[in-house]
Design a protein around this motif. Structure first.
Motif, mmCIF file in Angstrom:
data_model
loop_
_atom_site.group_PDB
_atom_site.id
_atom_site.type_symbol
_atom_site.label_atom_id
_atom_site.label_comp_id
_atom_site.label_asym_id
_atom_site.label_seq_id
_atom_site.Cartn_x
_atom_site.Cartn_y
_atom_site.Cartn_z
ATOM 1 N N GLU A 1 0.824 -1.213 0.000
ATOM 2 C CA GLU A 1 0.000 0.000 0.000
ATOM 3 C C GLU A 1 0.857 1.262 0.000
ATOM 4 O O GLU A 1 0.519 2.259 -0.626
ATOM 5 C CB GLU A 1 -0.909 -0.008 1.233
ATOM 6 C CG GLU A 1 -1.836 1.190 1.326
ATOM 7 C CD GLU A 1 -2.559 1.253 2.649
ATOM 8 O OE1 GLU A 1 -3.420 2.139 2.804
ATOM 9 O OE2 GLU A 1 -2.270 0.433 3.539
ATOM 10 N N ARG B 1 2.018 3.100 2.893
ATOM 11 C CA ARG B 1 1.584 4.089 3.879
ATOM 12 C C ARG B 1 2.739 5.041 4.223
ATOM 13 O O ARG B 1 3.893 4.651 4.096
ATOM 14 C CB ARG B 1 1.121 3.357 5.162
ATOM 15 C CG ARG B 1 -0.241 2.702 5.027
ATOM 16 C CD ARG B 1 -1.368 3.676 5.174
ATOM 17 N NE ARG B 1 -1.363 4.278 6.518
ATOM 18 C CZ ARG B 1 -2.024 5.388 6.825
ATOM 19 N NH1 ARG B 1 -2.716 6.013 5.910
ATOM 20 N NH2 ARG B 1 -1.968 5.872 8.054
ATOM 21 N N ASP C 1 1.191 7.691 2.582
ATOM 22 C CA ASP C 1 0.606 8.464 1.488
ATOM 23 C C ASP C 1 0.027 7.598 0.374
ATOM 24 O O ASP C 1 -0.334 8.099 -0.681
ATOM 25 C CB ASP C 1 1.622 9.453 0.911
ATOM 26 C CG ASP C 1 2.985 8.822 0.704
ATOM 27 O OD1 ASP C 1 3.091 7.596 0.833
ATOM 28 O OD2 ASP C 1 3.945 9.553 0.425
ATOM 29 N N ARG C 2 -0.036 6.286 0.601
ATOM 30 C CA ARG C 2 -0.746 5.364 -0.293
ATOM 31 C C ARG C 2 -0.249 5.394 -1.734
ATOM 32 O O ARG C 2 -1.015 5.212 -2.670
ATOM 33 C CB ARG C 2 -2.249 5.652 -0.263
ATOM 34 C CG ARG C 2 -2.880 5.541 1.110
ATOM 35 C CD ARG C 2 -4.379 5.773 1.039
ATOM 36 N NE ARG C 2 -4.683 7.110 0.538
ATOM 37 C CZ ARG C 2 -5.869 7.472 0.041
ATOM 38 N NH1 ARG C 2 -6.834 6.579 -0.043
ATOM 39 N NH2 ARG C 2 -6.072 8.696 -0.382
ATOM 40 N N THR C 3 1.045 5.616 -1.932
ATOM 41 C CA THR C 3 1.570 5.649 -3.293
ATOM 42 C C THR C 3 1.492 4.284 -3.965
ATOM 43 O O THR C 3 1.416 4.201 -5.192
ATOM 44 C CB THR C 3 3.028 6.139 -3.284
ATOM 45 O OG1 THR C 3 3.750 5.419 -2.282
ATOM 46 C CG2 THR C 3 3.102 7.616 -2.983
ATOM 47 N N LEU D 1 -0.995 2.373 -3.822
ATOM 48 C CA LEU D 1 -2.340 2.306 -4.393
ATOM 49 C C LEU D 1 -2.352 2.880 -5.799
ATOM 50 O O LEU D 1 -3.002 2.345 -6.700
ATOM 51 C CB LEU D 1 -3.323 3.059 -3.493
ATOM 52 C CG LEU D 1 -4.794 3.063 -3.920
ATOM 53 C CD1 LEU D 1 -5.326 1.644 -4.032
ATOM 54 C CD2 LEU D 1 -5.626 3.861 -2.915
ATOM 55 N N ILE E 1 -1.340 -4.682 2.584
ATOM 56 C CA ILE E 1 -0.939 -3.726 3.598
ATOM 57 C C ILE E 1 0.559 -3.935 3.843
ATOM 58 O O ILE E 1 1.090 -5.027 3.648
ATOM 59 C CB ILE E 1 -1.751 -3.898 4.904
ATOM 60 C CG1 ILE E 1 -1.584 -5.314 5.471
ATOM 61 C CG2 ILE E 1 -3.207 -3.567 4.682
ATOM 62 C CD1 ILE E 1 -2.236 -5.499 6.836
#
Length: 402
Positions: A254, A256, A258-260, A262, A279
């Motif tokens: 994911e 985290r 900033d969820r780049t 995604l 995750i």
């Protein structure tokens, strides 16, 4: 032992115990093993790295609204956007001397940065080439001084960006190899400098495509590739493999906070590449499904190790423990003259983190954005200079900076 000797011994022991119970106040180089459990919050927290402001501007998943909310969550005042009239160091406009205030290297740099697929270091290289073209210097010495000032200003724009600093340094080494003594007049020497600057910019801009072509032999039909966060060069490698009709699957973290990752999974889905989103804490759980790990890099250091997005080190450790190859895709302008010895041996690049709930003021938040992966956990580096082992990186750095 007589009674007087016993009394003195007891007395001396009492004084010794009293000394041991007295707080030790002498200044010494060792850290306090029992720090204050309730430290006061830093009244002047460091600003968020410009690297993450750039990411917020360029990546569709991350918005400026998210950045403001995340900064508020950790007690940062909202960062004012960087404009073309000031640098990160607050020294004002990066005006090249001799141009009567009409040229700003930061302004040109920001114009190039508006291209979402252009790396920050390449934007800096293009801006430095513009410095040479617009210079009104009449001697090589004056021109080199202007170029050095512009380079220093660009590096100060975000002192935490390794690729930006390395790109500026390599540009200076590449361009200034031309000697004024080789030409009859200054204008001929300047033309040669402009030619070399443009060539270096073109080479840097094509680096991602070269890496994508060189890495294709390592992606085979039926393989599963684990990637971490979002990297434009990694996306180019996978996109080229998909265009070559290779059948592969991607496990995408994911990324985290900033969820780049995604965003990378969204880009791969558009290419009809089978992708599973994980995750970040599920890496060890799913590593047995992967045939290899492929990551990008913010910087490649002299040891052959890499500095990259937080979490890369632990992914490499898990892959090494399970005998999975770890490949790194990185452009040569990210080769930096750094030799970190441990995780804390580099300038911190801070990022905002929004946990979605209020954080008590007494709770310390780790906001470091990147970690260092030592070379022993890396298998190969895919670069525009070729496919390299980590041990070869030092030799390549010597060649680049000669």
């Amino acid at each position: 032992m007589n009674s007087s000797s016993s009394s003195r011994a007891v007395s001396n022991l009492g004084r010794l115990l009293g000394c041991l119970q007295t707080p030790f106040t002498m200044s010494h180089p060792f850290p306090n093993p029992n720090p204050n459990p309730n430290p006061k919050p830093n009244p002047n927290p460091a600003a968020v790295s410009a690297y993450y402001q750039t990411r917020a501007a360029h990546h569709a998943v991350v918005t400026t609204d998210w950045l403001a909310q995340a900064q508020a969550a950790v007690g940062f005042p909202p960062s004012s956007p960087r404009d073309s009239s000031s640098s990160a160091s607050g020294k004002g406009a990066a005006v090249v001397p001799g141009d009567n205030g009409s040229f700003s290297v930061i302004a040109v740099f920001n114009e190039w940065r508006k291209q979402p697929d252009l790396a920050e270091a390449v934007a800096a290289i293009r801006a430095l080439a513009a410095v040479i073209r617009s210079s009104e210097a009449t001697t090589m010495m004056e021109l080199e001084i202007e170029l050095k000032k512009a380079s220093d200003c660009l590096k100060s724009w975000d002192a935490t960006s390794i690729s930006l600093t390395a790109g500026c340094d390599l540009f200076m080494r590449y361009v200034t190899r031309t000697s004024a003594l080789e030409y009859e007049d200054f204008n001929s020497a300047k033309s040669r400098l402009i030619e070399r600057a443009e060539k270096f910019g073109e080479i840097s801009q094509k680096a991602r495509r070269i890496i994508a072509m060189l890495s294709q032999d390592f992606i085979f039909d039926g393989c599963t590739i684990l990637v971490h966060g979002f990297s434009r060069v990694v996306l180019e490698v996978l996109k080229t493999a998909a265009q070559n009709k290779k059948l592969f699957r991607v496990l995408c973290t994911e990324g985290r906070p900033d969820r780049t990752g995604l965003r990378l999974s969204n880009e791969l889905a558009k290419l009809d590449v089978p992708v599973k989103l994980l995750i970040d804490s599920a890496v060890a759980y799913t590593m047995d499904e992967a045939d290899m790990v492929l990551v990008g890099a913010d910087g490649v250091v002299e040891s052959g190790g890499i500095i990259n997005m937080m979490g890369t080190y632990q992914i490499a450790l898990v892959a090494h423990g399970m005998s999975k190859p770890v490949y790194v895709a990185a452009e040569s302008y990210k080769f930096a003259r750094l030799y970190p010895l441990d995780q804390k041996d580099m300038a911190p690049a801070l990022r905002p983190i929004d946990f979605g709930v209020p954080i008590p003021s007494k709770v310390e938040v780790e906001m470091s954005a990147r970690d260092y992966t030592p070379p022993q956990y890396l298998t190969l580096l895919f670069t525009d200079l070729g496919v390299l082992t980590p041990s070869v990186v030092s030799n390549e750095l010597i060649q680049l900076y000669l």
